[in-house]
Write a protein that holds these residues in place. Structure first.
Motif, mmCIF file in Angstrom:
data_model
loop_
_atom_site.group_PDB
_atom_site.id
_atom_site.type_symbol
_atom_site.label_atom_id
_atom_site.label_comp_id
_atom_site.label_asym_id
_atom_site.label_seq_id
_atom_site.Cartn_x
_atom_site.Cartn_y
_atom_site.Cartn_z
ATOM 1 N N SER A 1 0.825 -1.216 0.000
ATOM 2 C CA SER A 1 0.000 0.000 0.000
ATOM 3 C C SER A 1 0.853 1.258 0.000
ATOM 4 O O SER A 1 0.413 2.317 -0.469
ATOM 5 N N PHE A 2 2.097 1.160 0.516
ATOM 6 C CA PHE A 2 2.983 2.321 0.496
ATOM 7 C C PHE A 2 3.442 2.659 -0.922
ATOM 8 O O PHE A 2 3.880 3.796 -1.177
ATOM 9 N N LEU A 3 3.387 1.687 -1.832
ATOM 10 C CA LEU A 3 3.827 1.916 -3.206
ATOM 11 C C LEU A 3 2.741 2.542 -4.065
ATOM 12 O O LEU A 3 3.026 3.007 -5.172
ATOM 13 N N MET A 4 1.524 2.521 -3.586
ATOM 14 C CA MET A 4 0.410 3.047 -4.365
ATOM 15 C C MET A 4 0.262 4.543 -4.137
ATOM 16 O O MET A 4 0.220 4.991 -2.984
ATOM 17 N N PRO A 5 0.183 5.338 -5.208
ATOM 18 C CA PRO A 5 0.055 6.796 -5.040
ATOM 19 C C PRO A 5 -1.273 7.188 -4.406
ATOM 20 O O PRO A 5 -1.354 8.212 -3.720
ATOM 21 N N GLU A 6 -2.309 6.366 -4.629
ATOM 22 C CA GLU A 6 -3.618 6.680 -4.079
ATOM 23 C C GLU A 6 -4.342 5.383 -3.751
ATOM 24 O O GLU A 6 -4.444 4.484 -4.581
ATOM 25 N N LEU A 7 -4.835 5.284 -2.522
ATOM 26 C CA LEU A 7 -5.536 4.081 -2.089
ATOM 27 C C LEU A 7 -7.044 4.276 -2.263
ATOM 28 O O LEU A 7 -7.771 4.518 -1.298
ATOM 29 N N LEU B 1 -5.406 -5.164 -3.491
ATOM 30 C CA LEU B 1 -4.480 -5.591 -2.446
ATOM 31 C C LEU B 1 -5.135 -6.607 -1.513
ATOM 32 O O LEU B 1 -4.488 -7.559 -1.071
ATOM 33 N N THR B 2 -6.411 -6.408 -1.212
ATOM 34 C CA THR B 2 -7.113 -7.323 -0.311
ATOM 35 C C THR B 2 -7.240 -8.708 -0.914
ATOM 36 O O THR B 2 -7.022 -9.723 -0.231
ATOM 37 N N THR B 3 -7.599 -8.772 -2.186
ATOM 38 C CA THR B 3 -7.738 -10.073 -2.842
ATOM 39 C C THR B 3 -6.397 -10.625 -3.313
ATOM 40 O O THR B 3 -6.265 -11.841 -3.529
ATOM 41 N N GLY B 4 -5.416 -9.740 -3.473
ATOM 42 C CA GLY B 4 -4.108 -10.197 -3.918
ATOM 43 C C GLY B 4 -3.335 -10.934 -2.843
ATOM 44 O O GLY B 4 -2.571 -11.860 -3.148
ATOM 45 N N GLN C 1 12.734 -19.939 -6.472
ATOM 46 C CA GLN C 1 13.197 -18.603 -6.112
ATOM 47 C C GLN C 1 12.871 -17.597 -7.210
ATOM 48 O O GLN C 1 12.516 -16.444 -6.944
ATOM 49 N N VAL C 2 12.996 -18.028 -8.450
ATOM 50 C CA VAL C 2 12.646 -17.147 -9.570
ATOM 51 C C VAL C 2 11.139 -16.890 -9.583
ATOM 52 O O VAL C 2 10.687 -15.769 -9.850
ATOM 53 N N LEU C 3 10.353 -17.911 -9.283
ATOM 54 C CA LEU C 3 8.901 -17.779 -9.328
ATOM 55 C C LEU C 3 8.380 -16.790 -8.293
ATOM 56 O O LEU C 3 7.441 -16.038 -8.562
ATOM 57 N N ILE C 4 8.969 -16.775 -7.094
ATOM 58 C CA ILE C 4 8.470 -15.863 -6.070
ATOM 59 C C ILE C 4 8.713 -14.412 -6.479
ATOM 60 O O ILE C 4 7.885 -13.530 -6.189
ATOM 61 N N ILE C 5 9.805 -14.160 -7.201
ATOM 62 C CA ILE C 5 10.047 -12.810 -7.702
ATOM 63 C C ILE C 5 8.999 -12.445 -8.749
ATOM 64 O O ILE C 5 8.436 -11.345 -8.752
ATOM 65 N N GLY C 6 8.729 -13.388 -9.641
ATOM 66 C CA GLY C 6 7.728 -13.133 -10.665
ATOM 67 C C GLY C 6 6.339 -12.948 -10.091
ATOM 68 O O GLY C 6 5.568 -12.103 -10.551
ATOM 69 N N ILE C 7 6.008 -13.728 -9.056
ATOM 70 C CA ILE C 7 4.682 -13.639 -8.439
ATOM 71 C C ILE C 7 4.488 -12.284 -7.760
ATOM 72 O O ILE C 7 3.454 -11.632 -7.913
ATOM 73 N N LEU C 8 5.484 -11.843 -7.020
ATOM 74 C CA LEU C 8 5.341 -10.615 -6.242
ATOM 75 C C LEU C 8 5.443 -9.353 -7.093
ATOM 76 O O LEU C 8 4.757 -8.367 -6.830
ATOM 77 N N LEU C 9 6.302 -9.373 -8.120
ATOM 78 C CA LEU C 9 6.621 -8.129 -8.817
ATOM 79 C C LEU C 9 6.108 -8.057 -10.248
ATOM 80 O O LEU C 9 5.843 -6.960 -10.745
ATOM 81 N N PHE C 10 5.988 -9.176 -10.930
ATOM 82 C CA PHE C 10 5.698 -9.133 -12.355
ATOM 83 C C PHE C 10 4.443 -9.916 -12.731
ATOM 84 O O PHE C 10 4.317 -10.346 -13.882
ATOM 85 N N SER C 11 3.541 -10.094 -11.802
ATOM 86 C CA SER C 11 2.291 -10.795 -12.075
ATOM 87 C C SER C 11 1.116 -9.893 -11.731
ATOM 88 O O SER C 11 1.157 -9.175 -10.720
ATOM 89 N N PRO C 12 0.050 -9.918 -12.527
ATOM 90 C CA PRO C 12 -1.113 -9.046 -12.283
ATOM 91 C C PRO C 12 -1.989 -9.566 -11.156
ATOM 92 O O PRO C 12 -3.125 -9.985 -11.372
ATOM 93 N N ILE C 13 -1.437 -9.544 -9.960
ATOM 94 C CA ILE C 13 -2.164 -10.022 -8.787
ATOM 95 C C ILE C 13 -2.631 -8.843 -7.945
ATOM 96 O O ILE C 13 -3.807 -8.772 -7.567
ATOM 97 N N ASN C 14 -1.712 -7.928 -7.664
ATOM 98 C CA ASN C 14 -2.044 -6.756 -6.858
ATOM 99 C C ASN C 14 -2.296 -5.513 -7.700
ATOM 100 O O ASN C 14 -2.433 -4.416 -7.155
ATOM 101 N N PHE C 15 -2.334 -5.684 -9.005
ATOM 102 C CA PHE C 15 -2.598 -4.567 -9.900
ATOM 103 C C PHE C 15 -3.184 -5.114 -11.192
ATOM 104 O O PHE C 15 -3.042 -6.312 -11.495
#
Length: 227
Positions: free
Chosen positions: A24-30, A38-41, A150-164
């Motif tokens: 939530s700190f990375l989002m300019p507007e909540l 974020l809740t469902t992610g 280890q590669v997958l956790i990076i992809g899941i957290l940063l490069f997957s449309p889960i939280n955005f």
């Protein structure tokens, strides 16, 4: 696994807190839409991290020690072994998911109502992730499966449309996710926890069912081979 289960629960709880508060700190507007993502992610990330990251690492360690092959010598049907192991991994995700939903409801002032249908969808998404993770861990050598997790956790957290939304990704990555199960898992969880915001898509269930069946089928065939 009884000695490691408390540690897994603690890690999942910390992960849920990190996603709800840290992201939530990375989002300019909540706004409401961002809060719902974020809740469902958070539950989606927990299910994926257990199935695609923690499980392959655990199986790789068992294979390295010879414990995995020893358990397969027991007079039990191989399908029963997969079924029971999947249940254990699903149970591990429950505390983290419940904590994530509780924290998110408090943090974003949202009302999340769990029904039997939404719980079933969460379990199915978790089962799909476990099936894929199991297939990777039994088909690949231990060292490769641990590195891949280890590669997958990076992809899941940063490069997957889960939280955005998926539209924020580059076109090539958006196209790649149309063939991978991660986006469909996130859509299924969003539709289950916030049906008034996200429309359910029948294509999502077809893709997830296919990935789930293929994952468990590959796992079953692999551990059923006689050496």
């Amino acid at each position: 696994m009884r000695l490691l289960i408390p540690l897994f629960v603690i890690v999942q709880s910390l992960l849920s807190i990190g996603i709800v508060f840290g992201f939530s700190f990375l989002m300019p507007e909540l706004d409401k839409n961002t809060s719902i993502y974020l809740t469902t992610g958070a539950p989606t990330v927990i299910l994926l991290s257990i199935g695609l990251v923690v499980l392959p690492q655990g199986v790789a360690e068992l294979k390295t020690k010879g414990t995995f092959e020893y358990m397969l010598t027991w007079p039990l049907p191989r399908l029963a072994y997969l079924f029971v192991d999947a249940i254990v991994w699903l149970l591990i995700t429950i505390p983290g998911i419940m904590l994530a939903l509780f924290i998110a409801s408090f943090r974003f002032d949202l009302s999340i109502s769990l029904s039997w249908l939404s719980i079933t969808i969460l379990l199915f998404v978790g089962l799909t992730a476990i099936g894929i993770g199991y297939a990777l861990s039994v088909l690949l050598p231990p060292a490769i499966s641990q590195l891949l997790s280890q590669v997958l956790i990076i992809g899941i957290l940063l490069f997957s449309p889960i939280n955005f939304p998926v539209e924020r990704l580059p076109q090539w990555l958006e196209t790649l996710h149309s063939f991978l199960p991660i986006e469909y898992m996130a859509n299924a969880v969003r539709g289950a926890l916030s049906p008034e915001t996200f429309v359910k898509n029948d294509g999502t269930w077809m893709v997830l069912t296919a990935w789930c069946l293929v994952g468990f089928l590959c796992s079953y065939l692999s551990i059923s081979r006689r050496k």
